[in-house]
Design an enzyme around this catalytic site. Structure first.
Site: not given
Ligand code: FAD
Length: 469
Positions: A46, A451
């Site tokens: 990460e 309820h």
């Molecule tokens: C404002 C907002 C509100 C949201 N609300 C909701 C909600 O209420 N409910 C819901 O289900 N979803 C919600 N989402 C969407 C949700 O946050 C994402 O769908 C989710 O975080 C995706 O998870 P992920 O594990 O795919 O990626 P991410 O959470 O984006 O994590 C990816 C990680 O990979 C790391 N990374 C990237 N490239 C590299 C690399 N080369 N080497 C090492 N580490 C790396 C990043 O630093 C990051 O920590 C919301 C999003 C936003 C922006």
């Protein structure tokens, strides 16, 4: 690719791991912990903080602000209903401190999970260098890892508009909006998707004058009109301006110049402009070509139902794959990919993933809506229960909204459930389980529901449905 990095590599440490997981968001850390539980030696990389966008810039901070906006709004409403609420104010810096405390507690929880599962955690940026090796560029060290299989879970970032580039001050993305230490007097939200509308509502309730600008003819493109119209009515009641079919043209000293649907040009008040026009996958800087992987025209990685890419030992999950960008989807895919990497054969069913909007009222749905069900060949029966039919909704002063069930005519098999109303995000769980176990309308109708609750609405809607099968 990175000459200075390759140069340092001479003294680099070399790790061997069964499974490499890149990205410690809800997809990545869930995958890593599950794979370790299945007996694999797992390394999780990460580059920022465990928890990803969900914990630090997405789900959790947005729900923290939405919750406090709602509390303030309800306290204002309470006067005239037997409660006196005077001199309520927003202390934005204190709100931020509280929000960070919530995030900090949850982050420590994730750290504990990862450690407890026996996952090796590396803090750094992973870049693939061949089909089985990756370099980790960290602040303190540079490591090279040799892996048997890998899961890409690098998530997504906000998309920008060319003529309204982010400057972090006036034109901001959702991450910046969630960390503002002052509530903007006026806010233009460009983008009428779920992130734009959730934040528009939160800032309105915290005191901003808000206008939503959406280029398409409707908000929430793709959502059924009965759910959308509940939300549109409520946005109007809250005093949130909505301009659909409108184009933002550029900044002015105090606002945002826009061309409205009819062609008229206006200046909307906007001390700040939140651009929430979608997100793009983080796939450009991960070295995918070294793995032999290509992305589609929007940067997504194609996967099969086991979350496997065209390179058989490499998987991709979460926001880097095409589909709704949701944390629970990423986590579920994480478990599927981890199991597949360990030799399992579980598969991911997109149709079972519920969607939730933490708007006012909340909207949640799972499975097929009426049109989708008909298009996929079902003969359907539909029941709609207005929330006004429920005693609990009246005590909550929340009678706007509905519960809608879609079932197969004849068998009564539930195909989909849509809810607009308070706590829809919690109510949908019963529907999720019903679809998972293949429940019928009759089974839902027979189950005794307590309820007075909003959940009774599911039972009542199912009872109505029985007469239509
Ligand atoms: C404002 C907002 C509100 C949201 N609300 C909701 C909600 O209420 N409910 C819901 O289900 N979803 C919600 N989402 C969407 C949700 O946050 C994402 O769908 C989710 O975080 C995706 O998870 P992920 O594990 O795919 O990626 P991410 O959470 O984006 O994590 C990816 C990680 O990979 C790391 N990374 C990237 N490239 C590299 C690399 N080369 N080497 C090492 N580490 C790396 C990043 O630093 C990051 O920590 C919301 C999003 C936003 C922006």
């Amino acid at each position: 690719v990175l000459p200075e990095v390759v140069h340092q590599e001479v003294n680099a440490a070399m790790f061997e791991t069964d499974l490499l997981v890149v990205g410690g968001g809800p997809g990545g850390y869930t995958a890593a912990c599950h794979a370790a539980g299945l007996g694999l030696k797992v390394t999780l990389v990460e580059k920022e903080r465990l928890g990803g966008v969900c914990l630090h810039q997405g789900c959790i901070p947005s729900k923290a602000l939405i919750e406090k906006g709602e509390l303030l709004h309800r306290m204002h409403q309470a006067s005239g209903r037997g409660l006196l609420s005077e001199s309520l104010k927003v202390d934005a810096p204190a709100l931020q401190i509280w929000k960070e405390q919530v995030i900090g507690r949850l982050e420590r929880g994730v750290q504990g999970l990862v450690k407890g599962a026996g996952v090796s955690l590396l803090n750094g940026e992973a870049v693939f260098t061949s089909a089985h090796t990756v370099q980790v560029i960290g602040a303190a060290a540079l490591d090279r890892i040799h892996f048997q299989s890998a899961i890409i879970a690098t998530g997504s970032q906000p998309a920008s508009l060319r003529h309204l580039p982010f400057d972090g001050v006036r034109v901001i993305d959702s991450s910046r909006a969630l960390s503002l230490r002052a509530i903007p007097p006026s806010l233009a939200v460009v983008g009428g998707g779920y992130i734009g509308l959730e934040l528009a509502t939160a800032f309105r309730k915290l005191g901003s004058q808000v206008t939503v600008v959406e280029a398409l003819p409707t908000l929430l493109g793709g959502m059924t009109s009965d759910l959308r119209s509940v939300l549109e009515r409520r946005l109007r009641q809250l005093g949130i301006g909505v301009e659909v079919g409108a184009q933002p043209l550029g900044l002015t000293a105090e606002g945002l110049r826009c061309r409205l649907r009819g062609g008229e040009e206006v200046e909307l008040p906007a001390t700040q402009i939140l651009v929430a026009v979608g997100r793009r996958p983080n796939t450009a800087a991960v070295g995918l070509s070294a793995l032999g992987l290509k992305v589609d025209e929007q940067g997504y990685i194609a996967v099969d139902k086991h979350c496997r890419t065209v390179v058989p030992h490499v998987f991709a999950i979460g926001d880097v794959t095409r589909g709704p960008l949701l944390a629970h989807r990423a986590a579920k895919q994480g478990r599927i990919a981890a199991a597949a990497a360990a030799g399992g054969n579980d598969w991911f069913d997109e149709a079972r993933v519920p969607a939730v909007l933490f708007t006012d009222p909340e909207i949640a749905y799972v499975g097929l809506n009426e049109t989708q069900a008909e298009e996929s060949g079902h003969v359907v029966a539909v029941s709609r229960l207005p929330l006004a039919a429920l005693g609990r909704a009246h005590t909550m002063e929340a009678t706007e909204g509905l519960i809608k069930l879609v079932a197969e005519r004849g068998s009564g098999l539930l195909l989909g459930v849509q809810i607009a109303g308070p706590h829809a995000s919690e109510l949908i769980h019963e529907a999720v389980l019903a679809l998972e176990v293949g429940a019928t309308a009759e089974q839902m109708a027979r189950a005794v529901h307590p309820h007075p609750t909003l959940g009774e609405g599911l039972m009542e809607a199912a009872q109505h449905l029985l007469g239509k099968l």
